[in-house]
Design an enzyme around this catalytic site. Structure first.
Site, PDB file in Angstrom:
ATOM      1  N   GLY A  88      -2.301   0.193   0.372  1.00  0.00           N
ATOM      2  CA  GLY A  88      -2.524  -0.193  -1.018  1.00  0.00           C
ATOM      3  C   GLY A  88      -4.002  -0.455  -1.246  1.00  0.00           C
ATOM      4  O   GLY A  88      -4.572  -0.081  -2.267  1.00  0.00           O
ATOM      5  N   ALA A  89      -4.608  -1.115  -0.274  1.00  0.00           N
ATOM      6  CA  ALA A  89      -6.024  -1.447  -0.347  1.00  0.00           C
ATOM      7  C   ALA A  89      -6.499  -1.859   1.037  1.00  0.00           C
ATOM      8  O   ALA A  89      -5.688  -2.158   1.903  1.00  0.00           O
ATOM      9  CB  ALA A  89      -6.246  -2.603  -1.318  1.00  0.00           C
TER      10      ALA A  89
ATOM     11  N   GLU B 275      -7.182  -8.918  -0.972  1.00  0.00           N
ATOM     12  CA  GLU B 275      -8.298  -8.323  -0.207  1.00  0.00           C
ATOM     13  C   GLU B 275      -9.491  -9.266  -0.143  1.00  0.00           C
ATOM     14  O   GLU B 275     -10.190  -9.324   0.875  1.00  0.00           O
ATOM     15  CB  GLU B 275      -8.700  -6.968  -0.800  1.00  0.00           C
ATOM     16  CG  GLU B 275      -7.571  -5.934  -0.869  1.00  0.00           C
ATOM     17  CD  GLU B 275      -6.767  -5.771   0.405  1.00  0.00           C
ATOM     18  OE1 GLU B 275      -7.311  -5.996   1.504  1.00  0.00           O
ATOM     19  OE2 GLU B 275      -5.568  -5.431   0.311  1.00  0.00           O
TER      20      GLU B 275
ATOM     21  N   HIS C 297      -9.190 -11.838   2.506  1.00  0.00           N
ATOM     22  CA  HIS C 297      -9.566 -11.328   3.838  1.00  0.00           C
ATOM     23  C   HIS C 297     -11.064 -11.468   4.112  1.00  0.00           C
ATOM     24  O   HIS C 297     -11.472 -11.479   5.266  1.00  0.00           O
ATOM     25  CB  HIS C 297      -9.228  -9.846   3.948  1.00  0.00           C
ATOM     26  CG  HIS C 297      -7.794  -9.546   4.262  1.00  0.00           C
ATOM     27  ND1 HIS C 297      -7.089 -10.183   5.266  1.00  0.00           N
ATOM     28  CD2 HIS C 297      -6.948  -8.626   3.736  1.00  0.00           C
ATOM     29  CE1 HIS C 297      -5.861  -9.665   5.322  1.00  0.00           C
ATOM     30  NE2 HIS C 297      -5.751  -8.728   4.405  1.00  0.00           N
TER      31      HIS C 297
HETATM   32  N1  BES Z   1      -5.432  -4.721   5.781  1.00  0.00           N
HETATM   33  C1  BES Z   1      -4.523  -4.171   4.864  1.00  0.00           C
HETATM   34  C2  BES Z   1      -4.611  -2.672   4.762  1.00  0.00           C
HETATM   35  C3  BES Z   1      -3.920  -1.913   5.863  1.00  0.00           C
HETATM   36  C4  BES Z   1      -2.555  -1.794   5.860  1.00  0.00           C
HETATM   37  C5  BES Z   1      -4.640  -1.296   6.849  1.00  0.00           C
HETATM   38  C6  BES Z   1      -1.925  -1.080   6.866  1.00  0.00           C
HETATM   39  C7  BES Z   1      -4.021  -0.593   7.844  1.00  0.00           C
HETATM   40  C8  BES Z   1      -2.657  -0.485   7.859  1.00  0.00           C
HETATM   41  C9  BES Z   1      -4.757  -4.734   3.463  1.00  0.00           C
HETATM   42  O1  BES Z   1      -5.356  -5.978   3.425  1.00  0.00           O
HETATM   43  C10 BES Z   1      -3.414  -4.920   2.848  1.00  0.00           C
HETATM   44  O2  BES Z   1      -2.705  -5.764   3.288  1.00  0.00           O
HETATM   45  N2  BES Z   1      -3.084  -4.136   1.847  1.00  0.00           N
HETATM   46  C11 BES Z   1      -1.777  -4.176   1.241  1.00  0.00           C
HETATM   47  C12 BES Z   1      -1.838  -4.677  -0.155  1.00  0.00           C
HETATM   48  C13 BES Z   1      -1.607  -6.138  -0.220  1.00  0.00           C
HETATM   49  C14 BES Z   1      -1.768  -6.670  -1.607  1.00  0.00           C
HETATM   50  C15 BES Z   1      -0.262  -6.560   0.288  1.00  0.00           C
HETATM   51  C16 BES Z   1      -1.218  -2.785   1.269  1.00  0.00           C
HETATM   52  O3  BES Z   1      -1.948  -1.889   1.633  1.00  0.00           O
HETATM   53  O4  BES Z   1      -0.064  -2.618   0.939  1.00  0.00           O
HETATM   54 ZN    ZN Z   2      -4.132  -7.538   3.941  1.00  0.00          ZN
END
Ligand code: BES
Ligand code: ZN
EC number: 3.4.11.-
Length: 893
Positions: free
Chosen positions: A275-276, A312, A315
């Site tokens: 997602g991000a 984000e 983090h």
């Molecule tokens: N660190 C993650 C992104 C990520 C996810 C990297 C899986 C590698 C593998 C990011 O901070 C994250 O958690 N993104 C979420 C959105 C969040 C609002 C729950 C996502 O990607 O769904």
């Molecule tokens: Zn995350």
């Protein structure tokens, strides 16, 4: 040859006889050819006598003759004697002719690579500019793909500083973690140098090169914040920009440390797997998670943008400044960022009542953790390939939920103070779960480590049964399993309870298997106050009558389920009808009842009867969960009691019709955010259960929209409902609405609109059309990351989806095999089944096709099929179900 360097192979982690201190990286992407070349100089601290350097590299073409080690101070340069890359282990071994002296030296390496299409490592994303197709270059390194861009010690604990230099076409925007310090134009190219970063982990390094517009603002203390998006869409970044600036201020206060970099860029990337991603100072997003268009985005889209940005940015402290020591502690990153994002969103948008919506996180955590194939929050990770799969509801949602539970136990202030000192203590460093517990323990003087270990090192969670026996209230805890099986385990459960009113709360640390308390004492007790935040419960005087309701897990702040005996259940149902209970408690009661029903611990009749008590429900969160439950009930009933499905649907329509009528079709002036979201969900549900009037009205409005995309008759909040409604009646001979939807899909340049359409196409019941939809998903018109939205098809389509997946498996496996996208195919196409035979068939199909990146998901999906199958059997055996359903369906309210 085979035997060579055996000691370094098959290891979960790199040997630590040398550790990196700083990286100097030069990258030159070729966007047309989808290639890149690069060089890296890594200052390495040799801490033990060694002839070898072992670091990560994957899918890189390393120029062996370039590999050198320059001793610091001395002008001596050691050429590598041998350089060997092991693709299986994703490592490179550099052997020198003599031992490297202890101390710092510089390792130099030149390499080439491909800008891949897999949304991992250094990859290309496609976009259009003035009608011309273009490529951009983007990085996505978490969890372990920095090694695909440059050789490095690619582990979260190997923190170092980074100096990055890019050589790119001069007309493009080139971004990295830090601000630019120098830019030199050289013909068509420019060389851009970025300021050196503070020490950070490799997975947070980022680079983006392409054409972008931006909007800009800054925080009161001068951090420059920008939102970048495709040329011409800059205005869609305004909302996220506003949220980001505010949130940076909030976190600075909450963590008692300011944001640590001079700038923060956030950028929308058209092809993006997650997602991000929280890259330090350069956060990358899917378009749907960053952009907001006042005219064409829905309230749900707005909320998504706010929570993702808040997540984000959390983090930037929790993850980037303080980083998990190893992936076992991933939940420290993700669980915390999830929890904190609610804190920030609540502060920015109190009217969204986001803490009530947090219950959806807990529910999803409970759902996954109710499987025997779950895993503990702290999970062993032995191979890089296993990391992707733990970015799941356990790390995120159970993680966030146990944090909430702990916070309510310790109190918000103590908790914040402890977090701030944890951040201070581990800033620019790494931490393990127990490090957090010991800081919390110190600050609170409570036995945090003992309390929390039962939640993070042990998989699963308890169901607490509550039974009245005379003057006693008896508790018993055991592991809850959705299969209904008896599981092992014992937890230290911070049980809270209210009896007849929210004034008096009891709290008990329930460690034993069983416990019993005196009800009179309970009624006589006064408020303990400290354990639960103030409830938002009913104020109705009639709630405090003698045969009072007893609600455990007050406000649902604990991560467990409750099973009440019949007497207590009846009192609670009555309390719901009398409007005595808080939103969270109403939500929890029906959610636990649903879970118990699925586990065959409660009859479907009793679940439906309880649901009937919600006919006057007005709250968004409660209704939204009731709707989710209703879809599942309708699906299982279609398998377990097909002769009753019409009555069950009628019952569900009756249940939601009141609220739907109250809220109407048209947006009301000044209406709340929650009502806007509720409208869409209610109408979608009514359409899905076959409510003719809703379908008729939806079709009318859909056609108005086809004629005029600006019509006020179909605002974004109800588009999905209308799309789902019209898709239901599409058949081979009556396919014009399907064609129209595809037309809207092709014409819109708003990702949220595309996603809405993809999410509606599968609602169709006609097998041939479903197959067309599925094939469309694999066409070049759908970006890989968006396929998942089209995979949840109607019950009539589930068999087709499964055959389709089998037929296309080779392609799917080749295209998505190395990341978490493949798991979406497996869970979407397998979990909806509900027979043991099907489970067997699935097992047989995958026997020779499974791979490490999907092994866990496959097991979980199969377990779900077994659970469904048992549930079907139990419904088939349920006595008097037909009478009860008929009575409920035709009851006049
Ligand atoms: N660190 C993650 C992104 C990520 C996810 C990297 C899986 C590698 C593998 C990011 O901070 C994250 O958690 N993104 C979420 C959105 C969040 C609002 C729950 C996502 O990607 O769904
Ligand atoms: Zn995350």
């Amino acid at each position: 040859m085979e035997q060579k360097y055996q000691q370094f192979r098959g290891q979960a982690r790199l040997p630590k006889f040398a550790v990196p201190k700083s990286y100097d990286i030069q990258l030159k992407p070729d966007l047309a050819a989808c290639k890149f070349s690069g060089t890296v100089q890594i200052a390495v601290d040799v801490v033990a006598d060694t002839k070898f350097l072992v670091l990560n590299a994957a899918e890189l073409d390393v120029d062996s003759s370039s590999v050198k080690f320059q001793l610091q101070g001395a002008s001596k340069v050691l050429e590598a004697k041998e350089v060997e890359l092991f693709e299986d282990d994703e490592i490179m071994v550099v052997e020198f002719g003599e031992s490297l002296p202890v101390g710092v030296g510089v390792l130099c390496i030149a390499f080439n690579g491909t800008l891949n299409d897999k949304m991992k490592g250094f990859y290309r994303s496609k976009y259009e500019h003035n009608g011309e197709k273009k490529n951009m270059a983007v990085t996505q390194f978490e969890p372990a793909d920095a090694r695909k861009c440059f050789p490095c010690w690619d582990e979260p604990a190997c923190k170092a500083t980074f100096k990055i230099t890019l050589e790119v076409p001069s007309e493009l925007v080139a971004l990295s973690n830090m601000p630019v310090v120098e830019e030199k134009v050289n013909g068509n190219l420019k060389i851009v140098k970025y300021q050196e970063s503070p020490i950070m982990s490799t997975y947070l390094v980022a680079v983006v090169v392409g054409l972008f517009d931006y909007v800009e603002d800054h925080t009161p203390d001068g951090v420059k914040v920008r939102v970048y998006c495709q040329v011409g869409k800059a205005y869609q970044g305004e909302f996220a920009l506003h949220v980001a600036v505010k949130t940076l201020g909030l976190y600075k206060e909450y963590f008692a440390v300011p944001y640590s970099l001079p700038k923060l860029d956030m950028i929308a990337i058209p092809d993006f797997a997650a997602g991000a991603m929280e890259n330090y100072g350069l956060v990358t997003y899917r378009e749907t998670a960053l952009l907001f268009d006042e005219k064409h985005s829905a309230a749900a889209n707005k909320q998504r943008v706010a929570t993702v940005v808040a997540h984000e940015l959390a983090h930037q402290w929790f993850g980037n400044l303080v980083t998990m020591e190893w992936w076992t502690h991933l939940w420290l990153n993700e669980g915390f960022a999830t929890w904190v994002s609610y804190l920030a969103t609540d502060s920015l948008f109190p009217e969204w009542q986001i803490w009530n919506q947090f219950l959806d996180e807990s529910t999803e955590g409970l759902r996954l953790d109710g499987l025997a194939e779950s895993h503990p929050i702290e999970v062993e990770v032995n191979h890089a390939g296993e990391i992707d799969e733990i970015f799941d509801a356990i790390s995120y949602r159970k993680g966030a939920s146990v944090i909430r539970m702990l916070q309510s136990y310790l109190g918000a202030e103590t908790f914040q103070r402890a977090l701030a000192s944890y951040i201070k203590k581990y800033a620019c460093s790494n931490a393990k779960t127990e490090d957090l517990w010991s800081v919390l323990e110190e600050e609170s003087a409570e036995p945090v480590n003992m309390l929390m270990t039962s939640w993070t090192k042990q998989q699963g969670y308890p169901v607490v049964s509550a039974n009245v026996k005379g003057q006693k209230l008896e508790f018993e805890q055991s592991r809850f399993l959705s299969s209904g099986s008896h599981g092992d385990g014992q937890w230290i459960v911070p049980v809270t309870l209210c009896c007849g009113s929210y004034g008096a709360r009891q709290s008990i640390l329930f460690k034993e298997k069983t416990k019993s308390i005196d009800i009179n004492e309970l009624l006589g007790s006064t408020s303990q106050g400290s354990l639960v935040q103030t409830g938002t419960g009913g104020d109705n005087k009639s709630c405090e009558s003698a045969s009072a309701w007893i609600k455990l897990n007050v406000d649902q702040s604990g991560f467990y389920r409750v099973k009440y005996d019949e007497e207590l259940s009846a009192r609670l149902r009555h309390a719901i009808e009398k409007k005595c209970l808080s939103v969270a408690d109403r939500y929890g009661i029906v959610d636990d009842s649903f879970a118990l029903c699925m586990a065959c611990k409660q009859s479907l009749t009793s679940l439906l009867t309880l649901m009937g008590a919600f006919r006057e429900e007005l709250d968004y969160t409660v209704l939204s969960n009731l709707i989710t439950i209703s879809y599942k009930v309708a699906r299982i009933a279609a398998d377990g009691a097909p002769e009753l499905i019409n009555e069950i649907k009628q019952f569900l329509i009756n249940l939601f019709q009141n609220s739907a009528e109250r809220i109407g079709w048209d947006t009301k002036q000044g209406e709340s955010h929650l009502d806007a979201m509720l409208r869409g969900e209610l109408l979608t549900a009514l359409a899905a259960f076959g409510h003719d009037e809703t379908i008729g009205e939806a079709t009318k409005r859909f056609h108005a929209f086809l004629n005029d995309r600006e019509t006020p008759l179909l605002p974004p909040d109800i588009r999905r409902a209308a799309y789902t409604a019209v898709m239901q009646s599409v058949t081979k001979s009556n396919r014009s609405n399907f064609e129209s939807l595809l037309k809207i899909y092709r014409e819109t340049d708003l990702s949220q609109e595309k996603t809405r359409i993809l999410g509606s196409l599968g609602a169709c019941r006609d097998p041939e059309i479903i197959l067309e939809v599925l094939n469309f998903l694999l066409s070049s018109e759908v970006r890989s990351q968006d396929i998942v939205f089209g995979l949840s098809v109607s019950r009539e389509g589930r068999e087709i989806a499964w055959s389709w997946m089998k037929e296309n498996w080779d392609h799917i496996s080749k295209t998505f095999g190395s990341g978490f996208l493949i798991t979406r195919f497996v869970s979407a196409c397998v979990s909806p089944f509900s027979s043991f035979e099907k489970a067997k068939e699935v097992e047989e199909f995958f026997a020779s096709r499974t791979k490490p990146s999907m092994a866990r998901t496959l097991k979980q999906s199969l377990e779900r099929v077994h659970i469904n199958a048992q549930w079907v059997e139990s419904i088939q055996k349920e006595k008097h179900l037909a009478d009860a359903v008929k009575e409920l369906a035709y009851r006049k309210y």
